[in-house]
Enzyme design. Structure first.
Site, PDB file in Angstrom:
ATOM      1  N   TYR A  64      35.668  23.370  33.882  1.00  0.00           N
ATOM      2  CA  TYR A  64      36.090  24.313  34.965  1.00  0.00           C
ATOM      3  C   TYR A  64      37.565  23.643  35.717  1.00  0.00           C
ATOM      4  O   TYR A  64      38.308  24.392  36.046  1.00  0.00           O
ATOM      5  CB  TYR A  64      35.064  24.647  35.851  1.00  0.00           C
ATOM      6  CG  TYR A  64      35.763  25.725  37.021  1.00  0.00           C
ATOM      7  CD1 TYR A  64      36.062  27.126  36.490  1.00  0.00           C
ATOM      8  CD2 TYR A  64      35.741  25.352  38.353  1.00  0.00           C
ATOM      9  CE1 TYR A  64      36.525  27.599  37.502  1.00  0.00           C
ATOM     10  CE2 TYR A  64      36.262  26.170  39.231  1.00  0.00           C
ATOM     11  CZ  TYR A  64      36.476  27.430  39.096  1.00  0.00           C
ATOM     12  OH  TYR A  64      37.089  28.335  39.861  1.00  0.00           O
ATOM     13  N   LYS A 119      41.370  24.880  35.734  1.00  0.00           N
ATOM     14  CA  LYS A 119      42.080  25.139  36.960  1.00  0.00           C
ATOM     15  C   LYS A 119      43.352  24.189  37.331  1.00  0.00           C
ATOM     16  O   LYS A 119      44.336  24.568  37.896  1.00  0.00           O
ATOM     17  CB  LYS A 119      41.281  25.123  38.118  1.00  0.00           C
ATOM     18  CG  LYS A 119      40.190  26.371  38.160  1.00  0.00           C
ATOM     19  CD  LYS A 119      40.963  27.707  38.150  1.00  0.00           C
ATOM     20  CE  LYS A 119      39.892  28.868  38.329  1.00  0.00           C
ATOM     21  NZ  LYS A 119      40.516  30.118  38.378  1.00  0.00           N
TER      22      LYS A 119
HETATM   23  N1  NAP Z   1      33.654  32.056  44.245  1.00  0.00           N
HETATM   24  C1  NAP Z   1      34.281  30.533  44.309  1.00  0.00           C
HETATM   25  O1  NAP Z   1      33.565  29.826  45.147  1.00  0.00           O
HETATM   26  C2  NAP Z   1      35.690  30.309  43.692  1.00  0.00           C
HETATM   27  C3  NAP Z   1      36.182  29.324  44.245  1.00  0.00           C
HETATM   28  C4  NAP Z   1      37.715  29.117  43.788  1.00  0.00           C
HETATM   29  C5  NAP Z   1      38.163  29.686  43.018  1.00  0.00           C
HETATM   30  N2  NAP Z   1      37.673  30.732  42.414  1.00  0.00           N
HETATM   31  C6  NAP Z   1      38.436  31.979  41.611  1.00  0.00           C
HETATM   32  O2  NAP Z   1      38.477  33.252  41.864  1.00  0.00           O
HETATM   33  C7  NAP Z   1      38.375  33.988  40.794  1.00  0.00           C
HETATM   34  C8  NAP Z   1      37.405  35.078  41.117  1.00  0.00           C
HETATM   35  O3  NAP Z   1      35.913  34.600  41.105  1.00  0.00           O
HETATM   36  P1  NAP Z   1      34.986  35.307  42.135  1.00  0.00           P
HETATM   37  O4  NAP Z   1      34.309  34.261  42.852  1.00  0.00           O
HETATM   38  O5  NAP Z   1      35.271  36.669  42.633  1.00  0.00           O
HETATM   39  O6  NAP Z   1      33.786  35.630  40.754  1.00  0.00           O
HETATM   40  P2  NAP Z   1      33.045  36.635  40.298  1.00  0.00           P
HETATM   41  O7  NAP Z   1      32.677  37.642  41.323  1.00  0.00           O
HETATM   42  O8  NAP Z   1      32.135  36.206  39.226  1.00  0.00           O
HETATM   43  O9  NAP Z   1      34.351  37.782  39.510  1.00  0.00           O
HETATM   44  C9  NAP Z   1      35.107  37.185  38.677  1.00  0.00           C
HETATM   45  C10 NAP Z   1      35.449  38.352  38.078  1.00  0.00           C
HETATM   46  O10 NAP Z   1      36.307  38.241  36.857  1.00  0.00           O
HETATM   47  C11 NAP Z   1      36.004  39.170  35.781  1.00  0.00           C
HETATM   48  N3  NAP Z   1      35.863  38.397  34.456  1.00  0.00           N
HETATM   49  C12 NAP Z   1      35.175  37.006  34.130  1.00  0.00           C
HETATM   50  N4  NAP Z   1      35.486  36.980  32.870  1.00  0.00           N
HETATM   51  C13 NAP Z   1      36.434  37.996  32.227  1.00  0.00           C
HETATM   52  C14 NAP Z   1      36.994  38.070  31.465  1.00  0.00           C
HETATM   53  N5  NAP Z   1      36.958  37.463  30.052  1.00  0.00           N
HETATM   54  N6  NAP Z   1      38.008  39.391  30.755  1.00  0.00           N
HETATM   55  C15 NAP Z   1      38.274  40.307  32.068  1.00  0.00           C
HETATM   56  N7  NAP Z   1      37.462  39.928  33.417  1.00  0.00           N
HETATM   57  C16 NAP Z   1      36.608  38.959  33.423  1.00  0.00           C
HETATM   58  C17 NAP Z   1      34.627  39.406  36.096  1.00  0.00           C
HETATM   59  O11 NAP Z   1      34.467  40.946  35.566  1.00  0.00           O
HETATM   60  P3  NAP Z   1      33.682  41.377  34.369  1.00  0.00           P
HETATM   61  O12 NAP Z   1      32.132  40.467  34.073  1.00  0.00           O
HETATM   62  O13 NAP Z   1      33.256  42.888  34.470  1.00  0.00           O
HETATM   63  O14 NAP Z   1      34.601  41.265  33.336  1.00  0.00           O
HETATM   64  C18 NAP Z   1      34.696  39.599  37.552  1.00  0.00           C
HETATM   65  O15 NAP Z   1      35.230  40.961  37.944  1.00  0.00           O
HETATM   66  C19 NAP Z   1      38.193  33.357  39.583  1.00  0.00           C
HETATM   67  O16 NAP Z   1      39.204  32.834  38.954  1.00  0.00           O
HETATM   68  C20 NAP Z   1      37.330  31.930  40.141  1.00  0.00           C
HETATM   69  O17 NAP Z   1      37.708  30.930  39.453  1.00  0.00           O
HETATM   70  C21 NAP Z   1      36.380  31.198  42.809  1.00  0.00           C
END
Ligand code: NAP
Length: 272
Positions: A171, A175
């Site tokens: 991961y 990033k």
């Molecule tokens: N949550 C944290 O603590 C955190 C911290 C730092 C960065 N981030 C970043 O923020 C972003 C969003 O994360 P989140 O926390 O909102 O997570 P989340 O609730 O799991 O949402 C992830 C989204 O990405 C979609 N997705 C995953 N794989 C995909 C694929 N192959 N094709 C198309 N869509 C895909 C999922 O939808 P489907 O399953 O419907 O495809 C979902 O809508 C990510 O890039 C993550 O790395 C998150």
């Protein structure tokens, strides 16, 4: 929201990947409220439809007359062909995308997976989604933005793209790659009005941890024991703020922590 001017977002068209949950869904809702049009992309059609319906309601409730067009595209950003056909799936009245939010991302760990024990399928899945999908979509839209001499690419990085930590081998590598790509793009577009931003959240409570622990919600909850994480709308507000700055202002990078986090793994937890 009311303290900063989002009127620059009126009638803009925003494409958000990973818009079916978490940060992407919250961002879609806020753009809807701000009077933008939104194209929502993810793999789960039902979840996308629910978010799109909520966007319609939020736009109506806001009373704003501009924007309010919503489209959903079911696509896996890890799939080369599906990414290549995204442009053709955008309804013609939304073809001129102003803002691309590369938000889709995932992390998998089955246990305490350290390098040497990580399944190759997980390595490929994380790189294909977090890196290759983001790169391919950006290539498509940067070409469009250059042709129109305007646009904004907003990439979701992470604190994991600034600091590597044990257990984050893949991961963190994805990033860091996003961050490097963002940096190159920023420099390549310096002679254009096109803006490039990397948003780097710390701990945000979304489905992310549930996906990470493959549906183990109890385990996912323990990630936030004794501390208050960010929620998706906290990051969505920052994305809206970044996108609504005057055209001569580019927020190149933004690191956002919950108040009790100070780095990857540097978290204060209240004693039980
Ligand atoms: N949550 C944290 O603590 C955190 C911290 C730092 C960065 N981030 C970043 O923020 C972003 C969003 O994360 P989140 O926390 O909102 O997570 P989340 O609730 O799991 O949402 C992830 C989204 O990405 C979609 N997705 C995953 N794989 C995909 C694929 N192959 N094709 C198309 N869509 C895909 C999922 O939808 P489907 O399953 O419907 O495809 C979902 O809508 C990510 O890039 C993550 O790395 C998150």
């Amino acid at each position: 929201m009311s303290l900063f001017n989002v009127s620059r977002l009126l009638g803009k068209t925003v494409l958000i990947t990973g818009a079916s949950s978490g940060i992407g869904a919250a961002t879609a809702l806020l753009f809807a409220k701000a009077g933008s049009n939104v194209i929502l992309v993810a793999r789960r059609a039902d979840a996308l439809k629910s978010v799109a319906d909520a966007c319609v309601a939020a736009h109506k409730e806001s009373g704003v007359t501009q924007g309010g067009k919503f489209a959903t595209i079911q696509a896996d950003v890890a799939d080369k062909e599906q990414v290549a056909s995204i442009l053709d799936k955008i309804p013609s009245d939304l073809r001129a995308v102003d803002v691309l939010v590369n938000n889709a991302g995932q992390v998998f760990v089955k246990g305490i997976e350290h390098i040497g024990d990580i399944a190759d399928i997980d390595v490929e899945g994380m790189f294909a989604t977090n890196v290759l999908g983001l790169i391919r979509l950006t290539q498509i839209f940067v070409k469009e933005f250059k042709a129109r001499n305007s646009g904004h690419v907003i990439n979701l990085g992470s604190v994991a793209g600034r600091e590597a930590y044990a257990g984050g081998g893949i991961y963190c590598a994805t990033k860091f790659a996003v961050s490097a790509f963002n940096g190159s793009l920023l420099k390549e577009l310096v002679n254009t009005p096109i803006r490039v931003t990397e948003i780097q959240p710390g701990m945000v409570e979304t489905e992310f941890s549930i996906v990470r622990f493959r549906g183990d919600t109890d385990r996912a909850k323990t990630v936030y024991d004794g501390m208050q994480p960010l929620v998706a709308s906290d990051i969505a507000e920052e994305i809206l703020w970044v996108a609504s700055r005057p055209p001569h202002v580019n927020i190149a990078e933004m690191l956002i922590f919950p108040v009790n986090q100070a780095g990857a793994g540097v978290v204060y937890r209240a004693p039980k």
